[in-house]
Design an enzyme around this catalytic site. Sequence first.
Site, mmCIF file in Angstrom:
data_model
loop_
_atom_site.group_PDB
_atom_site.id
_atom_site.type_symbol
_atom_site.label_atom_id
_atom_site.label_comp_id
_atom_site.label_asym_id
_atom_site.label_seq_id
_atom_site.Cartn_x
_atom_site.Cartn_y
_atom_site.Cartn_z
ATOM 1 N N TRP A 1 0.815 -1.223 0.000
ATOM 2 C CA TRP A 1 0.000 0.000 0.000
ATOM 3 C C TRP A 1 0.845 1.268 0.000
ATOM 4 O O TRP A 1 0.304 2.359 -0.129
ATOM 5 C CB TRP A 1 -0.921 0.021 1.235
ATOM 6 N N ASN A 2 2.169 1.169 0.193
ATOM 7 C CA ASN A 2 2.898 2.407 0.510
ATOM 8 C C ASN A 2 3.112 3.347 -0.683
ATOM 9 O O ASN A 2 3.283 4.550 -0.481
ATOM 10 C CB ASN A 2 4.211 2.124 1.261
ATOM 11 N N LYS B 1 -3.257 -8.492 -7.102
ATOM 12 C CA LYS B 1 -3.825 -8.581 -5.752
ATOM 13 C C LYS B 1 -3.189 -7.438 -4.961
ATOM 14 O O LYS B 1 -2.021 -7.485 -4.594
ATOM 15 C CB LYS B 1 -3.482 -9.936 -5.101
ATOM 16 N N GLY C 1 6.463 -6.495 -0.710
ATOM 17 C CA GLY C 1 5.816 -6.463 0.600
ATOM 18 C C GLY C 1 6.775 -6.878 1.687
ATOM 19 O O GLY C 1 7.996 -6.733 1.546
ATOM 20 N N GLU D 1 10.371 -8.234 -3.782
ATOM 21 C CA GLU D 1 10.846 -6.893 -3.380
ATOM 22 C C GLU D 1 10.395 -6.709 -1.943
ATOM 23 O O GLU D 1 9.228 -6.392 -1.690
ATOM 24 C CB GLU D 1 10.205 -5.828 -4.273
ATOM 25 N N LEU D 2 11.308 -6.897 -0.991
ATOM 26 C CA LEU D 2 10.893 -6.952 0.416
ATOM 27 C C LEU D 2 11.468 -5.776 1.210
ATOM 28 O O LEU D 2 11.955 -4.812 0.647
ATOM 29 C CB LEU D 2 11.293 -8.306 0.993
ATOM 30 N N CYS E 1 10.319 1.464 1.644
ATOM 31 C CA CYS E 1 11.213 0.312 1.810
ATOM 32 C C CYS E 1 12.661 0.777 1.927
ATOM 33 O O CYS E 1 13.440 0.218 2.700
ATOM 34 C CB CYS E 1 11.033 -0.667 0.667
ATOM 35 N N GLU F 1 12.735 -4.242 10.646
ATOM 36 C CA GLU F 1 12.343 -3.023 9.936
ATOM 37 C C GLU F 1 11.311 -2.249 10.771
ATOM 38 O O GLU F 1 10.254 -2.795 11.108
ATOM 39 C CB GLU F 1 11.730 -3.402 8.579
HETATM 40 P P1 NAP Z 1 2.529 -6.993 3.457
HETATM 41 O O1 NAP Z 1 1.711 -7.004 4.667
HETATM 42 O O2 NAP Z 1 3.526 -8.082 3.276
HETATM 43 O O3 NAP Z 1 1.509 -7.001 2.226
HETATM 44 C C1 NAP Z 1 1.942 -6.898 0.895
HETATM 45 C C2 NAP Z 1 0.910 -7.565 -0.002
HETATM 46 O O4 NAP Z 1 0.946 -8.981 0.237
HETATM 47 C C3 NAP Z 1 -0.518 -7.118 0.282
HETATM 48 O O5 NAP Z 1 -1.229 -7.077 -0.937
HETATM 49 C C4 NAP Z 1 -1.038 -8.241 1.180
HETATM 50 O O6 NAP Z 1 -2.436 -8.337 1.123
HETATM 51 C C5 NAP Z 1 -0.368 -9.438 0.558
HETATM 52 N N1 NAP Z 1 -0.151 -10.584 1.439
HETATM 53 C C6 NAP Z 1 0.365 -10.584 2.678
HETATM 54 N N2 NAP Z 1 0.472 -11.857 3.138
HETATM 55 C C7 NAP Z 1 0.013 -12.659 2.145
HETATM 56 C C8 NAP Z 1 -0.158 -14.082 2.019
HETATM 57 N N3 NAP Z 1 0.190 -14.933 2.984
HETATM 58 N N4 NAP Z 1 -0.682 -14.552 0.880
HETATM 59 C C9 NAP Z 1 -1.055 -13.714 -0.123
HETATM 60 N N5 NAP Z 1 -0.928 -12.372 -0.064
HETATM 61 C C10 NAP Z 1 -0.388 -11.855 1.066
HETATM 62 O O7 NAP Z 1 3.330 -5.638 3.275
HETATM 63 P P2 NAP Z 1 2.764 -4.149 3.378
HETATM 64 O O8 NAP Z 1 2.508 -3.867 4.807
HETATM 65 O O9 NAP Z 1 1.663 -3.951 2.409
HETATM 66 O O10 NAP Z 1 3.994 -3.310 2.818
HETATM 67 C C11 NAP Z 1 5.066 -2.913 3.586
HETATM 68 C C12 NAP Z 1 6.280 -3.769 3.330
HETATM 69 O O11 NAP Z 1 6.596 -3.758 1.949
HETATM 70 C C13 NAP Z 1 7.506 -3.240 4.036
HETATM 71 O O12 NAP Z 1 8.229 -4.312 4.570
HETATM 72 C C14 NAP Z 1 8.280 -2.544 2.921
HETATM 73 O O13 NAP Z 1 9.650 -2.413 3.175
HETATM 74 C C15 NAP Z 1 7.995 -3.469 1.781
HETATM 75 N N6 NAP Z 1 8.218 -2.807 0.499
HETATM 76 C C16 NAP Z 1 9.267 -3.200 -0.273
HETATM 77 C C17 NAP Z 1 9.530 -2.558 -1.467
HETATM 78 C C18 NAP Z 1 10.671 -2.978 -2.351
HETATM 79 O O14 NAP Z 1 10.679 -2.574 -3.504
HETATM 80 N N7 NAP Z 1 11.621 -3.752 -1.889
HETATM 81 C C19 NAP Z 1 8.730 -1.497 -1.871
HETATM 82 C C20 NAP Z 1 7.661 -1.108 -1.065
HETATM 83 C C21 NAP Z 1 7.424 -1.784 0.124
HETATM 84 P P3 NAP Z 1 -3.365 -7.872 2.355
HETATM 85 O O15 NAP Z 1 -3.282 -6.402 2.454
HETATM 86 O O16 NAP Z 1 -4.716 -8.316 1.919
HETATM 87 O O17 NAP Z 1 -2.869 -8.582 3.569
#
Ligand code: NAP
Length: 456
Positions: free
Chosen positions: A131-132, A155, A207, A229-230, A263, A361
Amino acid sequence: MAYQSVNPYTGKLIQTYPSTTDQEVEVALKNADEFYQLAKTQPIEKRAEKLQLIADTFRENLDDYARLITTNMGMLFTEAQAEVKKTIEFAEYYAQNAAKLLEDIPYNDVPGVRAHVKYQSIGAILLVEPWNFPYTQIMRVFAPNFMVGNPVLLKDPSIIPDCSDAFATVTQKAGIPTGAFKNLLINYDQVNTIIADPRVQGVALTGSEGAGKKIAAEAGANLKKSTMELGGTDVFIVTEDADLDQAIKVGAKARLTNAGQVCTSAKRFIINSKVYDQFLDGLIAEFAKRKIGDPQDPKTTLAPLSSKSAQEKLQKQVDMAIAGGAELLWGDNTPFEGPGASFHPLILSGMQPDNPMYDQELFGPVAQVYKVDSDEEAIELANASQHGLGGTVFAGDLDRAEKLASQIETGQVAINQMLTSHASLPFGGVKLSGYGRELSDLGIREFVNAKTIIDG
Ligand code: NAP
């Protein structure tokens, strides 16, 4: 799992969306396959025109799309406008350059053999996005795959459905084929079903580490290509010969932009002891200037976090860090009062390896500072992390800066400037920050069949 938009500043529900049914998922997969077949027969220029139209639609209604970001996940309106501009930049980059990036490559090193490699589509790609950055996160994977001819199924997070819906509407307005892009409001079981489907050939996740491990495991179990991309615990290194005023200004911005929810936010400040006190005073002064408030109000300079649960999670992490021995150097760590998800900016020091939050993080406006006596110590500390996303070096001597940058174990490092993504530069991580690359020539070649043809 309810897909609901809730304004993170007011805590008020905006709207709830009905979930996508299994039957609708099946239709989406069928349409995706049709687009996959169609795109093989289509000149790439046709898709470039459509992608340009998508960019134009974002540009024509920039403020409307920006406002949805602000109301769904709380980003400052000015930052949200920049997010829409970046979305346009990513779309236009691939609209203008994809044909060239996908040109055949001659391989003529085998004596007496003439060959070339063709880059071809492979099938539907599932995008699981955070979402960020509500639009760029989609665009950075959709645009290259659309140009390749891979259908994209999305998704998106359950908390920003107005934004994913807006993205889908923009693609429809541009008149792309139905199967080229579909926003699905699905649960985790449906995600796994899609990954297992033979019409789907890849999954790109951005995520958290937890989500990355689950999705990568599903992809692995089905032998599907994936990119991850975590998260990160990026360092911001300042040497004693750096331009301190600039380092302080950029450092504060690198930690507080998007309320610290980037991130590649600067999360660990590693400062040479000769300038530590000066840098810290400057960072505190910059943090103290930030005004928490309504992200729509131009006077607000620190946005709320994306949701109540993000606020509660970060508060818990900060409490654990302090209970585990970290010192609160500056800021008010009492929970923020009110219905919204705002968070006081904080500066912590004294994070030791035995602290439960060490190398975790902290996704919000919380800086950690470390004092070091040498560049070697700075690098040792920087690399004492399981993460490897980004980093920043501020140093006066550019050779020294380059040496430090090359020693940091991450996917990208910025010298004497803020680390941001650019359409034509590869972006990605190593270690627990993931694998694969987005953007640039590398990004468009993640989900392709690099086919060798020997023709002479
Ligand atoms: P998140 O909770 O991991 O969610 C990311 C996506 O994955 C959402 O669409 C979420 O859906 C889905 N998801 C989570 N668990 C899942 C599962 N078991 N099965 C299927 N789908 C699943 O992360 P976030 O809170 O949205 O984002 C923040 C994180 O993203 C931070 O750690 C940040 O550093 C990282 N990030 C990394 C980058 C990069 O390029 N490296 C860029 C931006 C952000 P729901 O919302 O429905 O749970």
